[in-house]
Scaffold this active site. Sequence first.
Site, short mmCIF file in Angstrom:
data_model
loop_
_atom_site.label_atom_id
_atom_site.label_comp_id
_atom_site.label_asym_id
_atom_site.label_seq_id
_atom_site.Cartn_x
_atom_site.Cartn_y
_atom_site.Cartn_z
N TYR A 114 -7.16 -2.76 28.51
CA TYR A 114 -5.90 -2.12 28.89
C TYR A 114 -5.65 -0.83 28.11
O TYR A 114 -4.65 -0.17 28.33
CB TYR A 114 -4.70 -3.06 28.78
CG TYR A 114 -4.62 -3.89 27.52
CD1 TYR A 114 -4.22 -3.32 26.32
CD2 TYR A 114 -4.93 -5.24 27.54
CE1 TYR A 114 -4.13 -4.08 25.17
CE2 TYR A 114 -4.85 -6.02 26.39
CZ TYR A 114 -4.45 -5.44 25.20
OH TYR A 114 -4.37 -6.19 24.07
N LYS A 115 -6.57 -0.51 27.20
CA LYS A 115 -6.40 0.72 26.43
C LYS A 115 -7.15 1.85 27.14
O LYS A 115 -6.69 2.36 28.16
CB LYS A 115 -6.92 0.50 25.01
CG LYS A 115 -6.15 -0.57 24.25
CD LYS A 115 -6.74 -0.79 22.85
CE LYS A 115 -6.06 -1.93 22.13
NZ LYS A 115 -4.67 -1.66 21.77
N PHE A 121 -7.72 -5.62 13.48
CA PHE A 121 -6.46 -5.93 14.14
C PHE A 121 -6.09 -7.36 13.79
O PHE A 121 -6.93 -8.26 13.83
CB PHE A 121 -6.58 -5.74 15.65
CG PHE A 121 -5.24 -5.80 16.33
CD1 PHE A 121 -4.34 -4.75 16.20
CD2 PHE A 121 -4.87 -6.91 17.06
CE1 PHE A 121 -3.08 -4.82 16.81
CE2 PHE A 121 -3.61 -6.98 17.66
CZ PHE A 121 -2.72 -5.94 17.54
N ARG A 139 0.90 7.48 15.32
CA ARG A 139 -0.42 7.31 15.91
C ARG A 139 -0.50 8.04 17.24
O ARG A 139 0.42 7.93 18.06
CB ARG A 139 -0.57 5.80 16.14
CG ARG A 139 -1.93 5.26 16.11
CD ARG A 139 -1.91 3.74 16.11
NE ARG A 139 -1.39 3.16 17.35
CZ ARG A 139 -1.88 2.05 17.92
NH1 ARG A 139 -2.89 1.39 17.38
NH2 ARG A 139 -1.35 1.57 19.02
N ASP A 198 -15.59 -6.07 17.49
CA ASP A 198 -14.45 -5.93 18.38
C ASP A 198 -14.39 -4.46 18.79
O ASP A 198 -14.23 -3.57 17.93
CB ASP A 198 -13.17 -6.36 17.64
CG ASP A 198 -11.92 -6.20 18.50
OD1 ASP A 198 -11.94 -5.44 19.47
OD2 ASP A 198 -10.90 -6.83 18.15
#
Lengths: 395, 395
Positions: A207-208, A111, A354, A182
């Site tokens: 938060y995912k 990312f 996605r 990560d």
Amino acid sequence: MTVLRKHMFDLPDGMIYLDGNSLGPLPRAVPDRVAQAMTGQWGAHLIKGWNLDGWMAQPSRVGDLVGRLIGAQAGSVVMGDTLSIKVYQALSAALQMRPERRVILSDNGNFPTDLYMAEGLIRQLGHGHGLRVVDPEAVADAIADDVAVVMLTQVDYRTGRMHDMKAITERAHKAGAVMIWDLAHSAGAVPVDLAGSGAEFAVGCTYKYLNGGPGAPAFIYVRPDLADQVEPALAGWLGHEAPFAFDLAYRPAPGVERMRVGTPPVLQLTALEAALEVWEGVDMADLRAASVALCETFIAEVEARCPSLTLASPRDPAQRGSQVSFRSEHGYAAMQALIARDVIGDFRAPDIMRFGFTPLYVSEGDVRAAAKIIEEVIDGRLWDRPEYMARQRVT
Amino acid sequence: MTVLRKHMFDLPDGMIYLDGNSLGPLPRAVPDRVAQAMTGQWGAHLIKGWNLDGWMAQPSRVGDLVGRLIGAQAGSVVMGDTLSIKVYQALSAALQMRPERRVILSDNGNFPTDLYMAEGLIRQLGHGHGLRVVDPEAVADAIADDVAVVMLTQVDYRTGRMHDMKAITERAHKAGAVMIWDLAHSAGAVPVDLAGSGAEFAVGCTYKYLNGGPGAPAFIYVRPDLADQVEPALAGWLGHEAPFAFDLAYRPAPGVERMRVGTPPVLQLTALEAALEVWEGVDMADLRAASVALCETFIAEVEARCPSLTLASPRDPAQRGSQVSFRSEHGYAAMQALIARDVIGDFRAPDIMRFGFTPLYVSEGDVRAAAKIIEEVIDGRLWDRPEYMARQRVT
């Protein structure tokens, strides 16, 4: 055993939410708990809340809840700040552990913020470090003797391609490099054996797949045998051995607590702590089996219905996280059309549609229904409609 | 004109709250707004909240609200992270602006985390920088030609002693140093003319006089003419020129937006944004006049009633922020006894009893009532009671 527990989430009627890999939905337990933290804690106790309501211990307490989901030892994970900040902390500490080496190795599936934070750190240090970015498939062979740190996101945010954490960590260690993982797209998505991997550091957001809400705090893991040696670059007072002694000189707290920086975000941590209750009784092997089943169904259904879409994710479930991506030249507008039909995924430039699969609140029925709507959008060429073609920000 | 608006705060019955310099009370508007952000935004819109509900712009929008209270130009303040992180960002940027100098000058009245963050940065850089810490009164004369950065907290967290922002900034600039102000105990406490001061950077927190709640995000100000030149050390994706292009290379956003790092804490920002509504129509000169009056009344009353207490704050209101501190060898236990009587102040080692005066919700009557209870505690030697003597954490 099923892990489906849709009743624990507040999902809009009729929405099929396949974007939990970006922002998880609202767990039903959250609003009351946050309301209680506002009126029953902050409002009623004011400054005394730091002691009475356990605010000060919250980053470690919640850290342990997250740690259980990623195979971390108790007391090895602490919450706070954002993922970018936690990347910086891990990276700075890792470079200090290999002072004679100058290379940070990563891949172009990482990312971007992880790469940006590395760039910023390198520029700031001015010691001639370099960031070496290779293709994901080339990482293992690129771990040369000059590599100080290997820093990777386990699951690729675009394609869901998943690195073999144990194998790459071993390879890094064999070359004398420090390993940072990560876990942004791993925590709550796939089983993670952090302790077993031997990695020195891990970071991630909540938060995912952990449904902590927009701006939920990040986590950092430091391997317990190293935690007392790490020199924090971000030497904040709440990582001090005795914050309330107000000493003029910094002395790091024992263990991972030294990775705390400033005052913890109590309301966000309260939301996250409540959100993590949905994980009670969830076996990660069951979750993984359900996730693989959902992804396999989705791939089969979409490929059968929409031959113009190209699978962008690995076909082998073992090499895939909990998301599936398809490429389409009309991807952006098609995704807007899908969202208008209440099938929520997202788009990543240049052409990736996605879809995240989260077995806590997504069922096989949802997946089949979504595939049918995707077919309608693609067959109906809905991307040609001007209302779907306007470029807008997608997070 | 009176600035008293107690009805806008949710204060426990009978409590006299003189600790708003540590954690402000709950503004009544906050719970509903945060509840709405949870169920009406996160719950209802999920990922779409980033666009629909203005979450992405919140750090700048709220930054402008804070900016108005500290005399900053529109677009020069952005919210995020914690004060410690913002100190680090400012300090790192400031050092880069004076590459030929090696000294960070501060004082021993600075809040420790500012000094810790400087220490951590210096250690990490490894370029032979040094932190020079002098007495607050000695700062102006200590600004020598080797000083790269002067970093001060305007109002001393222990005594309320206040630096002359304009005079010290001028002195720093005359010596060629960059100026960083920490406004943690200034924002919402005293009138601040940041633009007029010419300072390059300012930082602060929002959970004290701005009532943003426990863990409310911090702010950073960069002087507008410099903002496009600052090299962010914490180069996070939301400080990128185009975060959603997902470029592999970092390019800082224009202006102060480059000081954003990771995903903003939406729930905390929502609480803060609602909390800032209590400032509508408040004239900072009126606030200051009321604050000085409260402090003067308090000093006069306590000195008349409790001759054993020694004033630790400057007697001249012009040199004092919005708090008053007294020294007492029994300070810790006496404060515990006061808290048990619902007069809430706090204690700072070794002997400081600290009281904050916040004219939005503290009245002259409160101050007189508090002084009377202080007299009862001191005269009654309530600090001798074992229940008040146990050492505990005080934030």
